[in-house]
Enzyme design. Structure first.
Site, mmCIF file in Angstrom:
data_model
loop_
_atom_site.group_PDB
_atom_site.id
_atom_site.type_symbol
_atom_site.label_atom_id
_atom_site.label_comp_id
_atom_site.label_asym_id
_atom_site.label_seq_id
_atom_site.Cartn_x
_atom_site.Cartn_y
_atom_site.Cartn_z
ATOM 1 N N LEU A 38 0.843 -1.200 0.000
ATOM 2 C CA LEU A 38 0.000 0.000 0.000
ATOM 3 C C LEU A 38 0.884 1.258 0.000
ATOM 4 O O LEU A 38 2.088 1.181 0.224
ATOM 5 C CB LEU A 38 -0.899 -0.005 1.241
ATOM 6 C CG LEU A 38 -1.890 -1.182 1.343
ATOM 7 C CD1 LEU A 38 -2.595 -1.180 2.700
ATOM 8 C CD2 LEU A 38 -2.922 -1.133 0.209
ATOM 9 N N GLY A 39 0.271 2.414 -0.239
ATOM 10 C CA GLY A 39 1.010 3.679 -0.108
ATOM 11 C C GLY A 39 1.308 4.390 -1.408
ATOM 12 O O GLY A 39 1.762 5.535 -1.398
ATOM 13 N N GLY A 40 1.081 3.718 -2.542
ATOM 14 C CA GLY A 40 1.206 4.387 -3.843
ATOM 15 C C GLY A 40 2.617 4.822 -4.199
ATOM 16 O O GLY A 40 3.609 4.343 -3.644
ATOM 17 N N GLY A 178 13.453 20.323 -12.490
ATOM 18 C CA GLY A 178 12.298 20.467 -11.597
ATOM 19 C C GLY A 178 12.620 19.855 -10.243
ATOM 20 O O GLY A 178 13.769 19.493 -9.961
ATOM 21 N N GLU A 183 16.221 17.127 -6.561
ATOM 22 C CA GLU A 183 16.372 16.342 -5.329
ATOM 23 C C GLU A 183 17.281 15.139 -5.580
ATOM 24 O O GLU A 183 18.253 14.909 -4.851
ATOM 25 C CB GLU A 183 15.014 15.868 -4.817
ATOM 26 C CG GLU A 183 14.201 16.965 -4.136
ATOM 27 C CD GLU A 183 12.930 16.473 -3.463
ATOM 28 O OE1 GLU A 183 12.245 17.297 -2.864
ATOM 29 O OE2 GLU A 183 12.615 15.259 -3.536
ATOM 30 N N HIS A 318 0.390 15.918 -0.348
ATOM 31 C CA HIS A 318 -0.523 16.545 0.614
ATOM 32 C C HIS A 318 -1.746 17.129 -0.063
ATOM 33 O O HIS A 318 -2.807 17.215 0.541
ATOM 34 C CB HIS A 318 0.205 17.603 1.457
ATOM 35 C CG HIS A 318 1.128 18.480 0.683
ATOM 36 N ND1 HIS A 318 2.371 18.057 0.272
ATOM 37 C CD2 HIS A 318 0.997 19.735 0.230
ATOM 38 C CE1 HIS A 318 2.961 19.043 -0.391
ATOM 39 N NE2 HIS A 318 2.137 20.067 -0.434
ATOM 40 N N HIS A 441 13.676 32.079 20.879
ATOM 41 C CA HIS A 441 15.060 32.318 20.444
ATOM 42 C C HIS A 441 15.949 31.245 21.064
ATOM 43 O O HIS A 441 15.777 30.921 22.242
ATOM 44 C CB HIS A 441 15.502 33.704 20.915
ATOM 45 C CG HIS A 441 16.941 33.976 20.626
ATOM 46 N ND1 HIS A 441 17.371 34.314 19.363
ATOM 47 C CD2 HIS A 441 18.041 33.932 21.416
ATOM 48 C CE1 HIS A 441 18.681 34.483 19.394
ATOM 49 N NE2 HIS A 441 19.123 34.243 20.628
HETATM 50 P P1 FAD Z 1 -0.208 7.666 -6.210
HETATM 51 O O1 FAD Z 1 0.616 7.886 -5.036
HETATM 52 O O2 FAD Z 1 0.450 7.648 -7.552
HETATM 53 O O3 FAD Z 1 -0.957 6.281 -5.962
HETATM 54 C C1 FAD Z 1 -1.791 5.708 -6.898
HETATM 55 C C2 FAD Z 1 -1.888 4.224 -6.591
HETATM 56 O O4 FAD Z 1 -2.973 3.696 -7.347
HETATM 57 C C3 FAD Z 1 -0.663 3.420 -7.006
HETATM 58 O O5 FAD Z 1 -0.188 2.654 -5.934
HETATM 59 C C4 FAD Z 1 -1.162 2.516 -8.131
HETATM 60 O O6 FAD Z 1 -0.558 1.239 -8.107
HETATM 61 C C5 FAD Z 1 -2.631 2.406 -7.805
HETATM 62 N N1 FAD Z 1 -3.477 2.122 -8.950
HETATM 63 C C6 FAD Z 1 -3.564 2.825 -10.106
HETATM 64 N N2 FAD Z 1 -4.488 2.296 -10.912
HETATM 65 C C7 FAD Z 1 -4.995 1.235 -10.255
HETATM 66 C C8 FAD Z 1 -5.982 0.271 -10.585
HETATM 67 N N3 FAD Z 1 -6.638 0.323 -11.737
HETATM 68 N N4 FAD Z 1 -6.236 -0.692 -9.688
HETATM 69 C C9 FAD Z 1 -5.562 -0.763 -8.502
HETATM 70 N N5 FAD Z 1 -4.620 0.111 -8.146
HETATM 71 C C10 FAD Z 1 -4.356 1.109 -9.016
HETATM 72 N N6 FAD Z 1 4.994 14.825 -3.341
HETATM 73 C C11 FAD Z 1 5.096 15.568 -2.216
HETATM 74 O O7 FAD Z 1 4.105 16.171 -1.785
HETATM 75 N N7 FAD Z 1 6.278 15.644 -1.523
HETATM 76 C C12 FAD Z 1 7.396 15.018 -1.952
HETATM 77 O O8 FAD Z 1 8.443 15.107 -1.312
HETATM 78 C C13 FAD Z 1 7.322 14.252 -3.134
HETATM 79 N N8 FAD Z 1 8.412 13.608 -3.586
HETATM 80 C C14 FAD Z 1 8.310 12.833 -4.694
HETATM 81 C C15 FAD Z 1 9.442 12.185 -5.142
HETATM 82 C C16 FAD Z 1 9.384 11.387 -6.265
HETATM 83 C C17 FAD Z 1 10.614 10.678 -6.732
HETATM 84 C C18 FAD Z 1 8.134 11.232 -6.943
HETATM 85 C C19 FAD Z 1 8.029 10.338 -8.142
HETATM 86 C C20 FAD Z 1 7.000 11.880 -6.509
HETATM 87 C C21 FAD Z 1 7.069 12.696 -5.385
HETATM 88 N N9 FAD Z 1 5.963 13.393 -4.922
HETATM 89 C C22 FAD Z 1 6.071 14.166 -3.803
HETATM 90 C C23 FAD Z 1 4.667 13.322 -5.587
HETATM 91 C C24 FAD Z 1 3.727 12.357 -4.859
HETATM 92 O O9 FAD Z 1 4.334 11.086 -4.795
HETATM 93 C C25 FAD Z 1 2.380 12.272 -5.562
HETATM 94 O O10 FAD Z 1 1.851 13.568 -5.716
HETATM 95 C C26 FAD Z 1 1.412 11.431 -4.774
HETATM 96 O O11 FAD Z 1 1.901 10.132 -4.591
HETATM 97 C C27 FAD Z 1 0.058 11.360 -5.487
HETATM 98 O O12 FAD Z 1 -0.805 10.592 -4.716
HETATM 99 P P2 FAD Z 1 -2.024 9.820 -5.377
HETATM 100 O O13 FAD Z 1 -2.734 9.156 -4.240
HETATM 101 O O14 FAD Z 1 -2.806 10.710 -6.258
HETATM 102 O O15 FAD Z 1 -1.391 8.709 -6.350
#
Ligand code: FAD
EC number: 1.8.1.4
Length: 462
Positions: A38-40, A178, A183, A318, A441
């Site tokens: 989990l956790g995307g 970007g 980073e 966030h 401070h």
């Molecule tokens: P995601 O986190 O992309 O999650 C979507 C999930 O849905 C995934 O796990 C995927 O497997 C699942 N999924 C998709 N389609 C399906 C389906 N049909 N069935 C089942 N599961 C599915 N943001 C910040 O705010 N701070 C940071 O420091 C930051 N650093 C980052 C560093 C990197 C290297 C990257 C790549 C991104 C970073 N981001 C950061 C951006 C941040 O990760 C995303 O904005 C955030 O994860 C988006 O959240 P979300 O829930 O929309 O989607």
């Protein structure tokens, strides 16, 4: 098979937060996730692993550059890359398991597998079709590349490959100046890689406050990163594990080549909506492939909602979380809402860069009369003691009402400091409100207060 009030598709920060909020509000909830954990993106291949590597590499930098100044003898610190990767993996595991725990605690079913939506009210996972009164799509985003570049995640990598390289490369070319490129470029520069960043535009971190951009570029150059600005990458060719990047300098129209062990393509991300069946359902997408929603996160198909990176707005964890909470509250009959004027953006380099609200450039373009209060960390005792005095805080306030319109910080803990201004902005505060608030401070936060003072009669320590 089973029947739910809400099924969330995707367990990133948008999806898992939304699922938890739905469950807290009494809705029977399931979350579909195709990944093994989990956790995307954020927890598995984004925010969390990148911050782990930034933290570890920063410790090395401190040991190499600042320890001796404080009388700490750590001669010739070395990097055990496998161990550093192990640390990163442990951090990821701890966080993803934490979400599993929260799902169990809140009685959220994790439907394992890739989900699709055969019809409104139905989510198919594997051979099972589940019923849901409401479906929230939180399918996130994926890295986007450029034409002429083939990603192999070994030599030519996206951020995902860059977080898990077999070894520390001698030379890395980063395409795109970007947040993600800078980073990860910083991580490898600190680990000894020669890092060269190629950027299409003439400035780094497009859209950011101009003064911050200039200071940030100067600091990164001082840290050893090289930059080629105004350059359009044409192709990347790989031969025997070495890459050749070909680019055109846009002003002179001259073609150049660069060799590298690894090329990081950090040219942005695009919404990921593959396999959901949105076309057949008639869900409207924007021209950029994002799911179109109204102010309540409803898509063009009743009963289907969308949040996070898959819709419009900044691709930030966030922002996705806040939308996840808001849509859950809306579905539970409450008044969920996100204030898009107060979403901070942070770059976790050293120093950090943080920004909220409007930039001077935006205010000028809008013809809004404003005042800018600026304070350098050179005047902050704590920052000087900690070798962190490079950078400044800038607060922008309305010229007449003194209401805070934006803040731009480059300096130590900028990503934390910015929230003082965010809270002030949410309360509609004036710069004077911050200036009159007693700050402990010696803290970095005093620099925020000094910038607020500079919007009025003047900062004390400058
Ligand atoms: P995601 O986190 O992309 O999650 C979507 C999930 O849905 C995934 O796990 C995927 O497997 C699942 N999924 C998709 N389609 C399906 C389906 N049909 N069935 C089942 N599961 C599915 N943001 C910040 O705010 N701070 C940071 O420091 C930051 N650093 C980052 C560093 C990197 C290297 C990257 C790549 C991104 C970073 N981001 C950061 C951006 C941040 O990760 C995303 O904005 C955030 O994860 C988006 O959240 P979300 O829930 O929309 O989607």
């Amino acid at each position: 098979m089973a029947s739910y009030d809400v099924i969330v598709i995707g367990s990133g920060p948008g999806g898992y937060v939304s699922a938890i909020r739905c469950a807290q509000l009494g809705l029977k909830t399931a979350c579909v996730e195709g990944r093994d954990t989990l956790g995307g993106t954020c927890l598995n291949v984004g925010c969390i692993p990148s911050k782990a590597l930034l933290h570890a590499s920063h410790q090395l930098h401190e040991a190499q550059h600042n320890f001796a100044k404080m009388g700490l003898i750590a001669e010739d610190p070395k990097v055990d890359w496998a161990k550093m990767q192990g640390y990163k993996t442990e951090v990821i595991d701890g966080n993803t398991k934490g979400i599993e725990f929260l799902f169990k605690k809140n009685k959220i079913d994790w439907l394992k597998g890739w989900g699709s939506i055969p019809a409104a009210g139905q989510v198919k996972v594997g051979d099972d079709i589940h019923q849901a009164k409401h479906i929230i799509i939180a399918s996130g985003s994926e890295p986007s590349s450029l034409p002429g570049i083939e990603i192999d995640e070994k030599t030519v990598v996206t951020s995902t490959g860059a977080l898990a390289l077999d070894k520390i490369p001698s030379k890395m070319v980063v395409i795109g100046a970007g947040v993600i490129g800078l980073e990860l470029g910083s991580v490898y520069a600190r680990l000894g890689t020669e890092v060269e960043v190629i950027e299409f535009l003439d400035d780094i971190t497009p859209g950011m406050d101009g003064e911050v951009q200039k200071t940030f570029l100067r600091i990164l150059k001082k840290q050893g990163l090289k930059f080629t600005m105004g350059a359009a990458v044409q192709s990347v060719a790989v031969k025997k594990g070495k890459a050749t990047v070909s680019y055109v300098k846009r002003k002179k129209d001259t073609t150049h080549e660069l060799e590298a062990d690894v090329v990081l393509v950090a040219t942005g991300r695009r919404p990921y909506v593959d396999g959901l069946g949105l076309d057949a359902l008639g869900v409207t997408l924007t021209a950029r492939g994002q799911i179109q929603t109204d102010a309540h996160y409803a898509t063009s198909v009743p009963g289907i909602y969308a949040i996070g990176d898959a819709i419009t707005g900044p691709m930030l964890a966030h922002k996705a979380e806040d939308e996840g909470m808001a849509v859950a509250e809306i579905l539970a009959g409450q008044a969920g809402h996100v204030n898009y004027d107060v979403i901070p953006g942070v770059i976790y380099t050293h120093p950090e860069v943080a920004t909220v609200g409007q930039t001077e450039e935006q205010l000028k373009e809008a013809g809004r009369a404003y005042k800018a209060g600026k304070f350098s960390f050179m005047g902050n005792g704590r920052a000087k003691a900690n070798f962190a005095a490079d950078g400044f805080v800038k607060i922008l306030a309305d010229a007449t009402t003194d209401r805070i319109l934006g803040a731009h910080i480059i300096g130590p803990m900028a990503g934390d400091l910015i929230h003082e201004v965010c809270v002030a902005m949410e309360f509609g505060a004036a710069a004077e409100d911050l200036a009159r608030t007693c700050h402990a401070h010696p803290t970095y936060s005093e620099a925020v207060r000094e910038a607020a003072l500079a919007c009025g009669d003047g900062a004390i320590h400058s």
